[in-house]
Design a protein around this motif. Structure first.
Motif, PDB file in Angstrom:
ATOM      1  N   UNK A 130       6.168  13.135 -13.493  1.00 30.59           N
ATOM      2  CA  UNK A 130       7.607  13.084 -13.260  1.00 30.59           C
ATOM      3  C   UNK A 130       8.196  14.471 -13.077  1.00 30.59           C
ATOM      4  N   UNK A 131       7.501  15.490 -13.546  1.00 28.25           N
ATOM      5  CA  UNK A 131       8.007  16.853 -13.396  1.00 28.25           C
ATOM      6  C   UNK A 131       8.002  17.304 -11.937  1.00 28.25           C
ATOM      7  N   UNK A 132       7.164  16.716 -11.106  1.00 29.35           N
ATOM      8  CA  UNK A 132       7.123  17.084  -9.689  1.00 29.35           C
ATOM      9  C   UNK A 132       8.389  16.645  -8.968  1.00 29.35           C
ATOM     10  N   UNK A 133       9.085  15.651  -9.491  1.00 28.11           N
ATOM     11  CA  UNK A 133      10.285  15.132  -8.839  1.00 28.11           C
ATOM     12  C   UNK A 133      11.569  15.653  -9.483  1.00 28.11           C
ATOM     13  N   UNK A 134      11.472  16.651 -10.313  1.00 31.33           N
ATOM     14  CA  UNK A 134      12.660  17.171 -10.974  1.00 31.33           C
ATOM     15  C   UNK A 134      13.633  17.793  -9.966  1.00 31.33           C
ATOM     16  N   UNK A 135      13.140  18.471  -8.946  1.00 36.21           N
ATOM     17  CA  UNK A 135      14.012  19.128  -7.966  1.00 36.21           C
ATOM     18  C   UNK A 135      13.863  18.549  -6.571  1.00 36.21           C
ATOM     19  N   UNK A 136      13.359  17.336  -6.445  1.00 37.86           N
ATOM     20  CA  UNK A 136      13.187  16.712  -5.136  1.00 37.86           C
ATOM     21  C   UNK A 136      14.097  15.510  -4.998  1.00 37.86           C
TER      22      UNK A 136
ATOM     23  N   UNK B 288       7.367   7.379  -6.414  1.00 31.11           N
ATOM     24  CA  UNK B 288       7.295   8.316  -7.542  1.00 31.11           C
ATOM     25  C   UNK B 288       7.042   7.632  -8.876  1.00 31.11           C
ATOM     26  N   UNK B 289       7.183   6.325  -8.951  1.00 24.59           N
ATOM     27  CA  UNK B 289       6.956   5.612 -10.207  1.00 24.59           C
ATOM     28  C   UNK B 289       5.485   5.325 -10.471  1.00 24.59           C
ATOM     29  N   UNK B 290       4.621   5.527  -9.475  1.00 25.40           N
ATOM     30  CA  UNK B 290       3.203   5.195  -9.600  1.00 25.40           C
ATOM     31  C   UNK B 290       2.388   6.480  -9.579  1.00 25.40           C
ATOM     32  N   UNK B 291       1.493   6.619 -10.535  1.00 26.80           N
ATOM     33  CA  UNK B 291       0.592   7.764 -10.543  1.00 26.80           C
ATOM     34  C   UNK B 291      -0.852   7.262 -10.644  1.00 26.80           C
ATOM     35  N   UNK B 292      -1.730   7.910  -9.905  1.00 30.04           N
ATOM     36  CA  UNK B 292      -3.128   7.492  -9.885  1.00 30.04           C
ATOM     37  C   UNK B 292      -4.018   8.509 -10.592  1.00 30.04           C
ATOM     38  N   UNK B 293      -3.543   9.726 -10.796  1.00 30.63           N
ATOM     39  CA  UNK B 293      -4.391  10.756 -11.396  1.00 30.63           C
ATOM     40  C   UNK B 293      -3.747  11.253 -12.685  1.00 30.63           C
ATOM     41  N   UNK B 294      -4.044  10.601 -13.771  1.00 34.80           N
ATOM     42  CA  UNK B 294      -3.482  10.976 -15.062  1.00 34.80           C
ATOM     43  C   UNK B 294      -4.119  12.256 -15.611  1.00 34.80           C
ATOM     44  N   UNK B 295      -5.365  12.511 -15.255  1.00 34.77           N
ATOM     45  CA  UNK B 295      -6.061  13.663 -15.818  1.00 34.77           C
ATOM     46  C   UNK B 295      -5.659  14.965 -15.130  1.00 34.77           C
ATOM     47  N   UNK B 296      -5.503  14.954 -13.819  1.00 37.11           N
ATOM     48  CA  UNK B 296      -5.152  16.186 -13.128  1.00 37.11           C
ATOM     49  C   UNK B 296      -3.666  16.490 -13.202  1.00 37.11           C
TER      50      UNK B 296
ATOM     51  N   UNK C  69       0.831  -1.204   0.000  1.00 40.90           N
ATOM     52  CA  UNK C  69       0.000   0.000   0.000  1.00 40.90           C
ATOM     53  C   UNK C  69       0.866   1.254   0.000  1.00 40.90           C
ATOM     54  N   UNK C  70       1.944   1.247   0.763  1.00 41.60           N
ATOM     55  CA  UNK C  70       2.845   2.394   0.799  1.00 41.60           C
ATOM     56  C   UNK C  70       3.526   2.592  -0.554  1.00 41.60           C
ATOM     57  N   UNK C  71       3.943   1.522  -1.194  1.00 40.98           N
ATOM     58  CA  UNK C  71       4.548   1.642  -2.517  1.00 40.98           C
ATOM     59  C   UNK C  71       3.553   2.180  -3.543  1.00 40.98           C
TER      60      UNK C  71
END
Length: 83
Positions: free
Chosen positions: A54-60, A41-49, A34-36
């Motif tokens: 991957x751009x959210x992790x560019x500077x993290x 960062x490899x899993x996304x649940x909201x493709x529309x929003x 569940x945590x994974x």
């Protein structure tokens, strides 16, 4: 089968730690999956929003350990697809 009912466990109480370990292992494995599924960062649940998550992790920093403290000042190794 013996050991699968409450009456047979009362006859043989040595099975209680075995069942406790099995339950703890199943709960731990379920929590980890569940945590994974929710934090990785490899899993996304909201493709529309968020069509490019991957751009959210560019500077993290998303590694478990890294000697670099501030990732916001580094140039990201990720390719820029918008150019």
């Amino acid at each position: 089968m013996q050991g699968l009912s409450i009456a047979s466990i009362k006859k043989n109480p040595a099975l209680i730690p075995l069942y406790a370990c099995i339950v703890a292992g199943c709960v731990g494995a379920g929590y980890y999956v569940l945590r994974l599924a929710t934090r990785s960062p490899e899993v996304t649940w909201s493709h529309h929003s968020n069509p490019e998550p991957w751009e959210a992790y560019r500077t993290k920093q998303y590694k478990f350990y890294s000697p670099i403290r501030d990732y916001s000042k580094l140039e990201s190794p990720a390719p820029n697809y918008k150019e």
